[in-house]
Motif scaffolding. Sequence first.
Motif, mmCIF file in Angstrom:
data_model
loop_
_atom_site.group_PDB
_atom_site.id
_atom_site.type_symbol
_atom_site.label_atom_id
_atom_site.label_comp_id
_atom_site.label_asym_id
_atom_site.label_seq_id
_atom_site.Cartn_x
_atom_site.Cartn_y
_atom_site.Cartn_z
ATOM 1 N N GLY A 55 0.808 -1.211 0.000
ATOM 2 C CA GLY A 55 0.000 0.000 0.000
ATOM 3 C C GLY A 55 0.844 1.265 0.000
ATOM 4 N N ALA A 56 2.030 1.167 0.580
ATOM 5 C CA ALA A 56 2.890 2.347 0.692
ATOM 6 C C ALA A 56 3.717 2.582 -0.569
ATOM 7 N N ASN A 93 -10.329 -10.704 10.812
ATOM 8 C CA ASN A 93 -11.066 -10.459 9.563
ATOM 9 C C ASN A 93 -10.615 -9.176 8.867
ATOM 10 N N ALA A 94 -10.445 -8.123 9.658
ATOM 11 C CA ALA A 94 -10.101 -6.831 9.057
ATOM 12 C C ALA A 94 -8.721 -6.858 8.398
ATOM 13 N N ASN A 95 -7.826 -7.719 8.926
ATOM 14 C CA ASN A 95 -6.489 -7.816 8.323
ATOM 15 C C ASN A 95 -6.560 -8.350 6.895
ATOM 16 N N TYR A 96 -7.638 -9.066 6.605
ATOM 17 C CA TYR A 96 -7.760 -9.708 5.296
ATOM 18 C C TYR A 96 -8.859 -9.085 4.441
ATOM 19 N N ALA A 97 -9.417 -7.993 4.923
ATOM 20 C CA ALA A 97 -10.499 -7.346 4.178
ATOM 21 C C ALA A 97 -10.032 -7.001 2.774
ATOM 22 N N GLY A 98 -10.790 -7.418 1.788
ATOM 23 C CA GLY A 98 -10.467 -7.078 0.404
ATOM 24 C C GLY A 98 -9.553 -8.073 -0.296
ATOM 25 N N GLU A 99 -9.014 -9.038 0.449
ATOM 26 C CA GLU A 99 -8.132 -10.030 -0.193
ATOM 27 C C GLU A 99 -8.899 -10.920 -1.168
ATOM 28 N N PRO A 141 -3.328 -4.575 -1.345
ATOM 29 C CA PRO A 141 -2.716 -3.583 -0.444
ATOM 30 C C PRO A 141 -3.673 -3.125 0.659
ATOM 31 N N LEU A 142 -3.108 -2.511 1.673
ATOM 32 C CA LEU A 142 -3.896 -1.791 2.678
ATOM 33 C C LEU A 142 -3.320 -0.387 2.774
ATOM 34 N N THR A 143 -4.173 0.570 3.087
ATOM 35 C CA THR A 143 -3.681 1.936 3.267
ATOM 36 C C THR A 143 -2.992 2.049 4.626
ATOM 37 N N MET A 144 -2.227 3.105 4.762
ATOM 38 C CA MET A 144 -1.556 3.351 6.023
ATOM 39 C C MET A 144 -2.570 3.460 7.160
ATOM 40 N N ALA A 145 -3.671 4.155 6.901
ATOM 41 C CA ALA A 145 -4.697 4.324 7.948
ATOM 42 C C ALA A 145 -5.280 2.975 8.363
ATOM 43 N N GLN A 146 -5.513 2.110 7.391
ATOM 44 C CA GLN A 146 -6.061 0.780 7.722
ATOM 45 C C GLN A 146 -5.074 -0.011 8.584
ATOM 46 N N VAL A 147 -3.814 0.046 8.193
ATOM 47 C CA VAL A 147 -2.804 -0.725 8.918
ATOM 48 C C VAL A 147 -2.612 -0.181 10.334
ATOM 49 N N VAL A 148 -2.563 1.130 10.445
ATOM 50 C CA VAL A 148 -2.386 1.740 11.773
ATOM 51 C C VAL A 148 -3.527 1.308 12.695
ATOM 52 N N ALA A 149 -4.737 1.258 12.158
ATOM 53 C CA ALA A 149 -5.870 0.827 12.975
ATOM 54 C C ALA A 149 -5.728 -0.635 13.390
ATOM 55 N N LEU A 150 -5.160 -1.446 12.511
ATOM 56 C CA LEU A 150 -5.024 -2.882 12.809
ATOM 57 C C LEU A 150 -3.954 -3.154 13.861
ATOM 58 N N VAL A 151 -2.875 -2.413 13.807
ATOM 59 C CA VAL A 151 -1.770 -2.700 14.734
ATOM 60 C C VAL A 151 -1.819 -1.830 15.990
ATOM 61 N N GLY A 152 -2.744 -0.881 16.000
ATOM 62 C CA GLY A 152 -2.906 -0.036 17.183
ATOM 63 C C GLY A 152 -3.112 -0.818 18.478
ATOM 64 N N PRO A 153 -3.987 -1.824 18.475
ATOM 65 C CA PRO A 153 -4.238 -2.572 19.719
ATOM 66 C C PRO A 153 -2.991 -3.276 20.283
ATOM 67 N N PHE A 154 -1.976 -3.482 19.439
ATOM 68 C CA PHE A 154 -0.747 -4.105 19.929
ATOM 69 C C PHE A 154 0.190 -3.060 20.550
#
Lengths: 280, 235
Positions: free
Chosen positions: A169-170, A226-232, A264-277
Amino acid sequence: MNLFGIIEEIGKADPEFQDRISPRRDAIKNITGFGSKVAVAAIPFAFSTLFKKAYGQAATVSVTDVLNYALKLEYLEAAFYNAGIAATGLTFSSTERAYLTTIQGHENAHVAFLKSVLGSAAVAQSTQGTNGTYDFTAGGTFPTVLTNVDTFFAVAQAFEDTGVRAYKGAAPSLLGQQVPLTAALNIHSVEARHASAVRQIRRARGAATTKPWITGANDTGIAAVNANYAGEDNLNQGGVTITSLSGVSGNISTNAATECFDEPLTMAQVVALVGPFGVK
Amino acid sequence: MKPEKLIENAEVNMARRSFLRYAGAGVAAVGVLSATSCSKTFDDYKGAPGKSKIDIGATGDLAILNYAYALEQLEAAFYINVAAHMYTGASADEIALLTDIRDHEVAHREFFKAALGTNAIPALTPNFNAIDFSSRSSVLAAARAFEDTGVTAYNGAGYLIQNPAYLTLAGKIVSVEARHAAYIRNLITPGSFADTTVLDANGMDKQQSIAAVLGIANSFLTTKVSASSYGYVAS
């Protein structure tokens, strides 16, 4: 990597580069002075500024931003494998441990590489998580991540597949920039090798439907990602519906069509996914 | 060169119409093809062997996409042959996943062909004489070379792409090639999915120039592919 090397590389790849920016030769002089007087840290910023001037188009994300984004993800991955390999509650087979040690080495090498490129512009690891310590349970979503081998590998798979999506995505943010783009692509494909290897481990451990490639959308068997694979499960590539193409027997199957293109995933999508970690 | 090899090469290089005919006929078609002389077989495949040399064209995205199309044609032809003449000793898992890879490469090839339309280079004629398709080690070594080279090719050409959408498409494909590479490598030597023969000291894959990649690809092609705009002319 240094600025002068980069400019030299650009010159090789794009012989007109110097000519194109010649009206703004001052920009280069300024940067030269800037770089020698101030910090190496300024170079990536200056580099992206130069590009904006040279090409007359504002990049939406600077090279430094992209590299720091990558660094944050690599910090997470490196810490994850460091923790997993050190965890007394996880008993890996010798093969599994060997795979993990290889991957761990790469993730830590990626951290070192990105830090060296960014210099003092690099985000400090201590800014991530709680004083540099991540919550690999993601707020309790994966409570057994460091005590159950299957959970550990499931999270590893999600991290790797997501890492692939993040770099992909980047990449357009680095369009045409030979050195940083090629470096990002060279990390991107290694994350894909890792994803494949972790998936092979899971397949061998009994997750029989898990293949080295992503089938459909979330094929991990874990709804929490699920969200990690959204759109795959996308079937349309560049205006072409892949399942309308001829395969060996009839058209390309839906499974094959989703497997043969990663998304790909956008930066915003990825940040949301890894935020909880704890990635910030 | 054994006639049998030539026929195999023809089989894997069929233009779509013939290909569908073959696919529909299944195993029986092998016998039919085997009974056909080589020259006649080639004559049947419209557009395939017409030129012994092609060029990916003027500098630009179309050239890069055609470069990718050439590599995907080669990979697809290789795996079609692998799956059609599976080496002895393959496990069910191996057969299933190698067949998956074949389908991925065919999809990539057909995607580029459809996307490029009239701008597409012609179908290439491969030459797999160096590969012993009955031998697991020969097939997997070739597969590893194709996949690893594919990764270095896409990584090396990425910066030449001008349209961000095409860069993303290349990215979508290269990570799948890397997944394939990791799988094939582990079949050969478990744990070699990303070893130091392909990665550098920074844990990164390497890139290769168009010239370097085509030099390798042409060793498996009867139709030699040049990229004169990118400084490479096939010998």
